[in-house]
Design an enzyme around this catalytic site. Structure first.
Site, PDB file in Angstrom:
ATOM      1  N   ARG A 120     -17.225  -3.275 -11.522  1.00  0.00           N
ATOM      2  CA  ARG A 120     -15.828  -3.875 -10.768  1.00  0.00           C
ATOM      3  C   ARG A 120     -15.054  -4.549 -11.711  1.00  0.00           C
ATOM      4  NH1 ARG A 120     -13.138  -3.002  -6.282  1.00  0.00           N
ATOM      5  NH2 ARG A 120     -12.744  -4.917  -5.005  1.00  0.00           N
ATOM      6  N   THR A 407      -9.344   5.406  -3.203  1.00  0.00           N
ATOM      7  CA  THR A 407     -10.747   5.447  -3.858  1.00  0.00           C
ATOM      8  C   THR A 407     -11.301   6.997  -3.845  1.00  0.00           C
ATOM      9  OG1 THR A 407     -11.095   3.300  -3.458  1.00  0.00           O
ATOM     10  CG2 THR A 407     -13.159   4.427  -4.185  1.00  0.00           C
ATOM     11  N   THR A 425     -12.652   3.667  -8.534  1.00  0.00           N
ATOM     12  CA  THR A 425     -11.511   3.659  -7.775  1.00  0.00           C
ATOM     13  C   THR A 425     -10.340   2.910  -8.666  1.00  0.00           C
ATOM     14  OG1 THR A 425     -10.170   2.331  -5.839  1.00  0.00           O
ATOM     15  CG2 THR A 425     -11.939   1.278  -6.985  1.00  0.00           C
ATOM     16  N   GLU A 427      -8.030   1.465  -6.718  1.00  0.00           N
ATOM     17  CA  GLU A 427      -7.307   0.576  -5.676  1.00  0.00           C
ATOM     18  C   GLU A 427      -6.424   1.369  -4.918  1.00  0.00           C
ATOM     19  OE1 GLU A 427      -7.931  -1.200  -3.221  1.00  0.00           O
ATOM     20  OE2 GLU A 427      -5.873  -1.868  -2.838  1.00  0.00           O
ATOM     21  N   ASP A 449      -7.149  -6.939  -4.162  1.00  0.00           N
ATOM     22  CA  ASP A 449      -8.689  -7.006  -3.127  1.00  0.00           C
ATOM     23  C   ASP A 449      -8.908  -8.603  -3.074  1.00  0.00           C
ATOM     24  OD1 ASP A 449      -8.716  -4.346  -2.427  1.00  0.00           O
ATOM     25  OD2 ASP A 449     -10.522  -4.101  -3.407  1.00  0.00           O
ATOM     26  N   SER A 470     -15.501  -6.203  -3.061  1.00  0.00           N
ATOM     27  CA  SER A 470     -14.937  -4.882  -2.764  1.00  0.00           C
ATOM     28  C   SER A 470     -15.596  -4.340  -1.311  1.00  0.00           C
ATOM     29  CB  SER A 470     -15.697  -3.851  -3.762  1.00  0.00           C
ATOM     30  OG  SER A 470     -15.583  -2.511  -3.306  1.00  0.00           O
ATOM     31  N   SER A 471     -15.277  -3.135  -0.706  1.00  0.00           N
ATOM     32  CA  SER A 471     -15.937  -2.653   0.372  1.00  0.00           C
ATOM     33  C   SER A 471     -16.644  -1.366  -0.004  1.00  0.00           C
ATOM     34  CB  SER A 471     -14.836  -2.043   1.533  1.00  0.00           C
ATOM     35  OG  SER A 471     -14.181  -3.281   1.998  1.00  0.00           O
ATOM     36  N   GLY A 491     -11.589   4.539   1.254  1.00  0.00           N
ATOM     37  CA  GLY A 491     -11.159   4.063   2.424  1.00  0.00           C
ATOM     38  C   GLY A 491     -10.899   2.506   2.620  1.00  0.00           C
ATOM     39  N   GLY A 492     -11.089   1.803   1.433  1.00  0.00           N
ATOM     40  CA  GLY A 492     -11.044   0.291   1.587  1.00  0.00           C
ATOM     41  C   GLY A 492     -12.134  -0.251   2.438  1.00  0.00           C
TER      42      GLY A 492
HETATM   43  N1  GLU Z   1     -10.404  -1.549  -3.537  1.00  0.00           N
HETATM   44  C1  GLU Z   1     -11.084  -1.178  -2.499  1.00  0.00           C
HETATM   45  C2  GLU Z   1     -12.566  -1.678  -2.493  1.00  0.00           C
HETATM   46  O1  GLU Z   1     -13.120  -2.062  -3.513  1.00  0.00           O
HETATM   47  C3  GLU Z   1     -11.235   0.474  -2.870  1.00  0.00           C
HETATM   48  C4  GLU Z   1      -9.842   1.061  -2.660  1.00  0.00           C
HETATM   49  C5  GLU Z   1     -10.074   1.645  -1.476  1.00  0.00           C
HETATM   50  O2  GLU Z   1     -10.764   2.437  -1.134  1.00  0.00           O
HETATM   51  O3  GLU Z   1      -8.946   1.189  -0.788  1.00  0.00           O
HETATM   52  O4  GLU Z   1     -12.935  -1.945  -1.529  1.00  0.00           O
END
Ligand code: GLU
Length: 592
Positions: A120, A407, A425, A427, A449, A470-471, A491-492
């Site tokens: 990360r 991502t 990713t 982001e 994030d 992160s997700s 997908g965040g």
């Molecule tokens: N920044 C997101 C995360 O780490 C991933 C990016 C996304 O899928 O939007 O969860």
């Protein structure tokens, strides 16, 4: 609102404790199996492949092909995953790149152990809890300020040195070839470029690369990135130190501090705080995976700073504590797990991970799930180690931050039984929109994030050297110690629900893995309305609304990739049939 929570809890208490009440419940609503699917766009892409000797699924034909060729030449799953990740930096440059970050979950068949690598991005040491306060989100998205210290190269390097057989130079070779020869622009690449054109034109370096004649490259044209080929070549030759303190690092710092804004642009581009010393200090980290058991299976995921493993794991534990699992229960368990994610998970030492993933806590949370949707927002629970009663939570819910659908995720298995699930990713789609001049690569904007604040006590406020929550949820499933499935998605924050829903589709609702990926999705993240794809709404909206759920349409959720071990060496690799233009699955050999 309090009374409603209480009565819902009371209702489920009855059903948990009294067998007649439980059996009198109506059958839980389960999703319909998807229809046979068709594929759009690139005809070379096949979303499902079955065979032996290794398998790969990514969103992209060239990346999957590169990984398969590494496996065929004797490389292992880690070598192939890095090779595929590097190709995605060329062909999916708006989702992944060497200047981004990610998480890798790896099963080492020789050691019979799951390892994870945290690659990360970190905040620069000058960043504090208030550095993002008051800055409009959209302004932060396209700025030097949002660029985190890149983790991907350190991740690749650590993975290869610890588990791989290739050198970084070898692993980058397929990507160098793709960047040099070029790839065919598909509709997705074109559309993503067009959606970004407004900001890409505001940076001289980005406009030159991605808007070659002042416009996005047309579908069907061949796109080459010789500068990125050269960056990879130099990186292979000079090693990661070239980025982490060397010449490339200096160029990145200069770009972050003085973004190459197009003369005449009116965009307010905030400079970043990154210094060369931040790059020198960066380390990718080996971390313990999260682990929960679900109906006899063991599910491994990514620990903080990702909330992927803890949130998927908590939701599974909650569902296991319920007498039945249908779509209503899926949405409610996810809602509760997100309430706890918001309150407790971030890159902080005091994440109560063991408690969040304990069966006792899950039972206490499951107790709140009744016959109808619980009131919004669900409050976080108390993972305090003292469970047993159906406690009404006292905390305050944190709002779900804005996160985009970007991502990429890939899965690889090799002939030795090693398995990789890897999310990477930058982001936002297109990262921060700023290409490092002469290097052919976009910078990440991962620091968006973080919670911008003010939000006293929020575990995800920025801090010096801190990693944004992160997700990303690369996930491996085991049955009796043997790997049976690998899955993940972009997908965040919807990554978490996409992975969860695929697991339920597969293990609770009787779908095959291809069906489980193709099935229409819904995502409940402790938001007032559940986002759902049109096909999900068409099939389930009316019934779920009658149970108190509210919906809003989301045209497309996630872009998953997965693998399943079918027994006797047979592997099924699965990608999306249609989302994001469909993905690409391949196996080393169709015959044993
Ligand atoms: N920044 C997101 C995360 O780490 C991933 C990016 C996304 O899928 O939007 O969860």
């Amino acid at each position: 609102m309090r009374r409603a929570i209480f009565s819902a809890a009371a209702a489920v208490l009855v059903s948990l404790t009294s067998a007649p009440a439980a059996s009198a419940q109506s059958t839980p609503q389960q999703p319909q199996r998807p229809q046979a699917f068709q594929q759009r766009h690139d005809p070379r892409k096949v979303p499902v492949a079955e065979g032996y000797g290794g398998a790969v699924a990514t969103v992209d034909h060239d990346a999957t092909k590169a990984a398969i060729s590494v496996l065929k030449k004797g490389g292992n799953a880690i070598d192939a995953a890095v090779a595929a990740g590097a190709v995605l930096g060329i062909t999916e440059p708006y989702s992944a790149g060497l200047t981004g970050g990610g998480f890798m979950v790896y099963y080492d068949a020789g050691k019979r152990k799951v390892f994870t690598i945290d690659g990360r991005e970190t905040a620069p040491r000058k960043m504090t809890a208030t550095s993002l306060e008051g800055i409009p989100f959209d302004e932060a998205v396209t700025s030097g300020l949002s660029a985190g210290v890149p983790g991907t190269v350190a991740n690749w390097d650590l993975a290869l040195r610890t588990f791989g057989t290739y050198s970084l130079k070898q692993a980058l070779q397929p990507a160098i070839e793709v960047a040099t020869k070029g790839f065919v622009v598909d509709q997705t690449f074109h559309d993503q470029t067009a959606a970004n054109a407004d900001r890409f034109k505001d940076f001289t370096s980005t406009a030159r690369l991605y808007l070659p004649n002042g416009a996005p490259p047309p579908v069907g044209s061949v796109f080459k990135n010789p500068e990125l080929a050269n960056t990879y070549r130099e990186l292979g030759k000079r090693g990661p130190g070239w980025l982490y303190g060397g010449g490339l690092g200096k160029e990145i710092v200069a770009t972050v501090k003085r973004p190459p804004v197009t003369p005449g642009s009116t965009r307010n581009v905030r400079p970043g705080l990154m210094e060369l010393s931040d790059l020198r200090a960066y380390r990718a980290l080996l971390r313990e995976p999260t682990k929960v058991s679900y109906k006899g299976l063991e599910v491994y995921g990514m620990a903080p700073p990702s909330s992927g493993g803890s949130t998927v794991g908590e939701a599974l534990n909650i569902l296991e504590a319920l007498p039945q699992v249908g779509l209503h229960e899926y949405l409610e368990a996810s809602r509760l797990a997100f309430a706890d994610r918001g309150a407790y998970v971030g890159d902080i030492p005091r994440v109560p991970l063991k408690e969040l993933l304990s069966d006792g806590f899950a039972k206490e949370r499951a107790c709140l799930i009744g016959q109808t949707a619980m009131p919004h927002p669900a409050a976080p629970g108390d993972p305090d180690g003292r469970y047993g009663r159906c406690d009404r939570p006292s905390g305050t819910a944190t709002p779900v931050a804005k996160e985009g659908p970007e991502t990429t995720h890939l899965v690889v298995a090799d002939r030795w039984g090693n398995v990789v699930a890897y999310n990477l990713t930058i982001e936002s789609t297109g990262g921060n929109g700023i290409v490092v001049p002469g290097r052919g690569v976009l910078l990440n904007n991962e620091l968006t994030d973080f919670t911008f604040g003010p939000a006293p006590g929020d575990p995800n406020l920025p801090g010096p050297g801190k990693r944004p929550r992160s997700s990303m949820a690369p996930t491996l499933v085991f049955d009796d110690g043997r790997p049976v499935l690998a899955v993940g998605s972009p997908g965040g924050s919807t990554i978490i629900t996409t992975v969860l829903q695929i697991l339920l589709n597969r293990y609770d609702w009787g779908m095959t893995l291809p069906e489980a990926l193709a099935a229409p999705r819904a995502t409940q993240r402790n938001t007032e309305r559940t986002e759902a794809e049109p096909a999900f709404l068409a099939a389930h909206q009316a019934e779920l609304e009658s149970m108190g759920h509210a919906f809003t349409e989301n045209p497309e959720i996630g872009a998953a990739t997965a693998l399943e071990f079918l027994g006797r060496g047979r592997i099924q690799a699965v990608a999306e049939p249609t989302r994001r233009g469909g993905g690409s699955a391949m196996v080393v050999s169709t015959r044993r």
